[in-house]
Design a protein around this motif. Structure first.
Motif, PDB file in Angstrom:
ATOM      1  N   ALA A 390       0.838  -1.208   0.000  1.00 31.92           N
ATOM      2  CA  ALA A 390       0.000   0.000   0.000  1.00 31.92           C
ATOM      3  C   ALA A 390       0.871   1.255   0.000  1.00 31.92           C
ATOM      4  O   ALA A 390       0.520   2.271  -0.612  1.00 31.92           O
ATOM      5  CB  ALA A 390      -0.930  -0.006   1.204  1.00 31.92           C
ATOM      6  N   LYS A 391       2.019   1.188   0.700  1.00 29.64           N
ATOM      7  CA  LYS A 391       2.914   2.348   0.747  1.00 29.64           C
ATOM      8  C   LYS A 391       3.458   2.692  -0.639  1.00 29.64           C
ATOM      9  O   LYS A 391       3.817   3.837  -0.907  1.00 29.64           O
ATOM     10  CB  LYS A 391       4.081   2.074   1.702  1.00 29.64           C
ATOM     11  N   LEU A 392       3.536   1.696  -1.514  1.00 32.24           N
ATOM     12  CA  LEU A 392       4.106   1.918  -2.844  1.00 32.24           C
ATOM     13  C   LEU A 392       3.150   2.622  -3.792  1.00 32.24           C
ATOM     14  O   LEU A 392       3.550   3.024  -4.888  1.00 32.24           O
ATOM     15  CB  LEU A 392       4.537   0.577  -3.455  1.00 32.24           C
ATOM     16  N   ASP A 393       1.894   2.793  -3.398  1.00 31.79           N
ATOM     17  CA  ASP A 393       0.903   3.410  -4.288  1.00 31.79           C
ATOM     18  C   ASP A 393       1.348   4.786  -4.767  1.00 31.79           C
ATOM     19  O   ASP A 393       1.112   5.159  -5.915  1.00 31.79           O
ATOM     20  CB  ASP A 393      -0.457   3.522  -3.589  1.00 31.79           C
ATOM     21  N   VAL A 394       1.993   5.563  -3.874  1.00 29.73           N
ATOM     22  CA  VAL A 394       2.369   6.932  -4.245  1.00 29.73           C
ATOM     23  C   VAL A 394       3.436   6.948  -5.338  1.00 29.73           C
ATOM     24  O   VAL A 394       3.567   7.927  -6.077  1.00 29.73           O
ATOM     25  CB  VAL A 394       2.890   7.714  -3.015  1.00 29.73           C
ATOM     26  N   ALA A 395       4.216   5.859  -5.434  1.00 31.34           N
ATOM     27  CA  ALA A 395       5.316   5.822  -6.404  1.00 31.34           C
ATOM     28  C   ALA A 395       4.929   5.146  -7.709  1.00 31.34           C
ATOM     29  O   ALA A 395       5.648   5.275  -8.709  1.00 31.34           O
ATOM     30  CB  ALA A 395       6.522   5.106  -5.791  1.00 31.34           C
ATOM     31  N   LEU A 396       3.803   4.441  -7.742  1.00 28.60           N
ATOM     32  CA  LEU A 396       3.445   3.664  -8.934  1.00 28.60           C
ATOM     33  C   LEU A 396       3.277   4.514 -10.200  1.00 28.60           C
ATOM     34  O   LEU A 396       3.670   4.072 -11.287  1.00 28.60           O
ATOM     35  CB  LEU A 396       2.185   2.849  -8.670  1.00 28.60           C
ATOM     36  N   PRO A 397       2.702   5.734 -10.135  1.00 27.48           N
ATOM     37  CA  PRO A 397       2.626   6.528 -11.368  1.00 27.48           C
ATOM     38  C   PRO A 397       4.001   6.823 -11.969  1.00 27.48           C
ATOM     39  O   PRO A 397       4.152   6.845 -13.193  1.00 27.48           O
ATOM     40  CB  PRO A 397       1.936   7.825 -10.896  1.00 27.48           C
ATOM     41  N   LEU A 398       5.008   7.040 -11.120  1.00 28.63           N
ATOM     42  CA  LEU A 398       6.346   7.305 -11.647  1.00 28.63           C
ATOM     43  C   LEU A 398       6.999   6.027 -12.149  1.00 28.63           C
ATOM     44  O   LEU A 398       7.744   6.046 -13.139  1.00 28.63           O
ATOM     45  CB  LEU A 398       7.209   7.953 -10.561  1.00 28.63           C
TER      46      LEU A 398
END
Length: 801
Positions: A390-398
């Motif tokens: 879940a923490k990785l959600d912020v980085a997935l667009p990049l």
């Protein structure tokens, strides 16, 4: 909560802690009294009880020595309770009080002291102080922003953007904290009369940068005394900073080799999940003719693929797994690989053999299409769970952008090979390239070490050059930009003014000032650099400002009374109206630029279409090389001669024929573009230019630019002249040679001019050209003198074929 005093900038050479300050809680008590008078809920009783306890000790309302702060532990605890949510766990909150505008902390949460001090010694952590000069500048900026705001009513220009870094004791990873300093319970007093300042000059200086020396000279802080207390809050922004690091790495991709690039991204992802023992892998989805392919170079940083490579199973493993997985991609999580049945999937056995204990796959989407997968793995059991993912959600667009870049680079490499090896050439010169390719293959088979590609050149060809230019395109572009921006800034001023009236937010005045300043600076001479500065102001200052108040109004509606009240609704409508107007595709603030681009596109499309027909026609008489170049208009080169078509005897009759065709085509283009004017949202005119070169030249193919260019010192002079005549003036008049509705023919040799005069007379007889032929001398250009020109008007309105 403890009243422990620490100096956050101890042993630094900048000494901002030496300002004349004293601790006082009078302003907070005044604040609390006002709250009681305004409050109508049950909170009023609570506030009254707190106020009563604070005023029970008269000494607490006076100035307090730093050494005596510990005597007021109960009062400080009550202030903390008022300023922070009562359910907050002080171990997780990094909050403290300090002397006014000073780094000397005297009371804080256990979480704060635990974060900034050494557990063993209790001293300030040595890794807390890094960029002393930057910190000094930030603190000085805060100090003078406060002084100017309170004593000179100047809009604040410090925005709490200081970041401190610390190494996490558990993960060993670097962590980032945003330092916020709240000075609302501070006051500043001048020790004497206030120095007079030129506020407009200060405002102008701040537009460029904040110069510490300027402010310390104008307003030495020794002239002021500070009272009250500041509130320091540290907020963990590690994930935000890590995402920013990934973004910067993507933007600066060209500076890194593949391994360094991936390591930067993986390091940032470790910061996001706050665990150095978790690693990452990337697999982009690459397809050729819509079929999945395995590219070893792009799979270097996949754990599964690197493990499979050691067993020579990488391609087979990938294709088997990918063809199945991408039919219905979804997150895959295996917290304990030891408990998984390796007979179900080959990749489980491969990962186990490589020491992986927990593993996850996350599909990555770009524009709703899967572009790859992100591997998350660890050599520790159960290190990966749903919270980590879940923490990785912020980085997935990049990560999606990285995958898309990999795919684009792969497709570009395919296209480069096609262009490099299979580009179709113009039929007139294709034979020469085939001959050269054969010679290379022949020589390579005899001696691979010395085989080389021959230079491809054509000797003694006659050049014809023409240019169709959109008149005053730069002026028109700047004018359209200026008109659009004036409309946008006027509406922006109206929006900020409305916001100021409805909310009474003083900072809106500064934004109005900036908008008016930009309006005064917008002119016909605007450059691309000016446009970039305007765009930067709008995107990074004005628009976030409006978005904040729009979102704030909506948030208050959601968490308050459910729907916006009339004032909030009107504010949201005004802000929405502004953003509708600046929509690039439909908004009025782009109308002039859209009209201009549409008009230019209409002209260039029509000219391109005609020149394509022209090219096909001239090839029928004798093969020639024809090449177009896109500028604001269109330029073209034509080369004709015996060396281009050795199998067909060349005659000057073919050259004369193509020259007549060129003049006729320029007249037709002038008529076509003139007829388009009623259809254009922004009326534009074109000029037509021909350069007459009477002698032949040599051209050669340039590998670096994949095009033909002139060869030899004398021939280069032709190229130089061709590039300089587009803006040449008539000698002694200052008038541009090229004019709308006319054809200009530049020449050196009078014999060449006589030939074209004959073509002009013929076209006048056909009613194509008007009877106003001019013979003109042209001004000297750099390194070029003796140029002359013919100029003739095109009959734009009468009927002719």
């Amino acid at each position: 909560m403890e009243p422990i005093t620490i100096d956050v900038t101890q042993n630094t050479p900048y000494g901002l802690q030496k300002i004349d300050s004293s601790i006082s809680f009078g302003k907070f008590i005044d604040f609390l009294e006002n709250k009681i008078n305004q409050e109508e809920t049950v909170k009023k009783t609570f506030f009254s009880l707190v106020l009563e306890r604070l005023k029970a000790n008269p000494a607490f309302e006076s100035e307090i020595e730093l050494s005596e702060v510990s005597l007021y532990k109960e009062e400080l605890s009550l202030i903390y309770g008022m300023l922070m949510p009562p359910i907050a766990d002080e171990k997780d909150v990094f909050w403290a009080m300090s002397a006014p505008l000073s780094p000397i902390v005297f009371y804080g949460t256990s979480g704060f002291y635990s974060l900034v001090t050494d557990d063993c010694t209790g001293d300030l952590r040595c890794d807390l102080i890094e960029d002393q000069a930057a910190n000094f500048k930030q603190k000085t900026k805060m100090l003078y922003s406060f002084i100017l705001e309170r004593l000179y009513h100047f809009p604040p220009f410090y925005h709490n953007d200081m970041i401190i870094t610390l190494k996490d004791d558990v993960s060993g990873l670097q962590k980032y904290y945003r330092l916020n300093i709240d000075n609302r319970f501070c006051d500043v007093y001048a020790k004497g009369s206030l120095p007079e300042l030129d506020l407009d000059s200060i405002r102008a200086d701040l537009q460029e940068s904040f110069d510490v020396n300027t402010f310390t000279t104008l307003l030495p802080h020794s002239l002021f005394r500070f009272e009250g207390f500041s509130i320091i809050t540290l907020t963990d922004v590690t994930a935000e900073h890590a995402v920013e690091n990934i973004k910067n790495t993507i933007l600066d991709r060209a500076s890194y080799d593949s391994k360094t690039y991936f390591n930067f991204v993986a390091g940032a992802l470790k910061m996001v999940v706050e665990n150095a023992r978790i690693d990452f892998g990337l697999m982009a989805v690459l397809r050729v003719n819509n079929k999945l392919v395995f590219d070893r170079s792009s799979m270097l940083f996949s754990k599964l693929m690197s493990a499979a490579t050691e067993n020579d199973m990488a391609e087979e493993t990938y294709l088997n797994m990918a063809n199945h997985y991408f039919q219905a991609p979804k997150p895959l999580l295996m917290r304990n690989l030891g408990a998984e049945d390796e007979h179900k999937q080959d990749f489980i056995r491969i990962l186990k053999n490589d020491g992986v204990e927990s593993y996850a796959l996350l599909p990555v989407y770009y524009d709703n299409k899967v572009v790859g997968v992100l591997e998350v793995y660890s050599k520790e059991q159960k290190a990966i769970d749903e919270r980590v993912l879940a923490k990785l959600d912020v980085a997935l667009p990049l990560i999606a952008q990285i995958m898309k870049n990999y795919i684009d680079e792969f497709n570009m490499e395919i296209d480069n090979v096609i262009r490099d090896k299979f580009t179709s050439l113009q039929p007139a010169v294709q034979w020469r390239f085939r001959e050269t390719a054969w010679h290379y293959l022949r020589d390579k088979s005899l001696d691979p070490q010395s085989a080389a590609i021959e230079n491809i050149h054509f000797r003694d060809v006659f050049p014809l050059y023409g240019a169709i230019d959109i008149r005053n395109s730069t002026i028109e572009r700047n004018s359209a930009l200026r008109d659009d921006l004036q409309l946008q800034f006027n509406l922006l001023i109206e929006t900020f003014t409305f916001l100021k009236q409805k909310l009474g937010f003083g900072l809106a005045d500064e934004m109005i000032y900036k908008c008016k300043k930009w309006i005064s600076q917008i002119s016909d001479d605007s450059t691309d650099n000016d446009e970039m500065k305007v765009r930067d102001f709008l995107e990074n200052e004005a628009h976030p400002f409006l978005q904040h108040f729009k979102e704030d109004s909506l948030q208050q509606a959601v968490f308050g009374h459910g729907t916006p009240d009339p004032a909030e609704k009107l504010l949201i409508e005004n802000i929405n109206k502004y953003f509708e107007v600046i929509d690039e595709h439909r908004g009025a603030a782009f109308a002039n630029r859209r009209a201009l681009e549409a008009s230019m596109q209409k002209i260039n499309s029509s000219v391109n279409l005609y020149l394509d027909l022209f090219r096909k026609e001239i090839q029928q008489s004798y093969p020639c090389y024809f090449e177009k170049f896109r500028t604001d208009g269109i330029e073209y080169d034509i080369y004709i001669g015996q060396s281009i078509e050795p199998e067909k005897k060349f005659s000057e009759l073919y050259l004369k024929n193509i020259r007549l065709w060129q003049l006729t085509s320029m007249a037709a283009i002038a008529r076509i573009t003139h007829s388009l004017i009623p259809q254009m949202g922004k009326p534009l005119e074109t000029t037509q230019l021909i350069f007459i070169h009477s002698s032949s030249i040599d051209i050669s193919f340039r590998d670096d630019e994949r095009r033909f260019d002139v060869e030899g010192a004398y021939n280069i002079r032709y190229q130089v002249i061709k590039k300089r005549i587009d803006k040449v003036h008539i000698k002694g008049t200052g008038e541009r040679l090229t004019q709308p509705g006319k054809i200009a023919l530049v020449y050196f040799n009078s014999k060449s001019a006589e030939e074209y005069v004959g073509y002009v007379r013929y076209l006048q007889e056909k009613n194509t050209l008007k009877d106003d032929l001019e013979f003109l001398d042209l001004e000297e250009l750099q390194g070029v003198s003796g140029l002359k020109a013919l100029r003739i008007s095109v009959n734009l309105d009468s009927e002719w074929n």
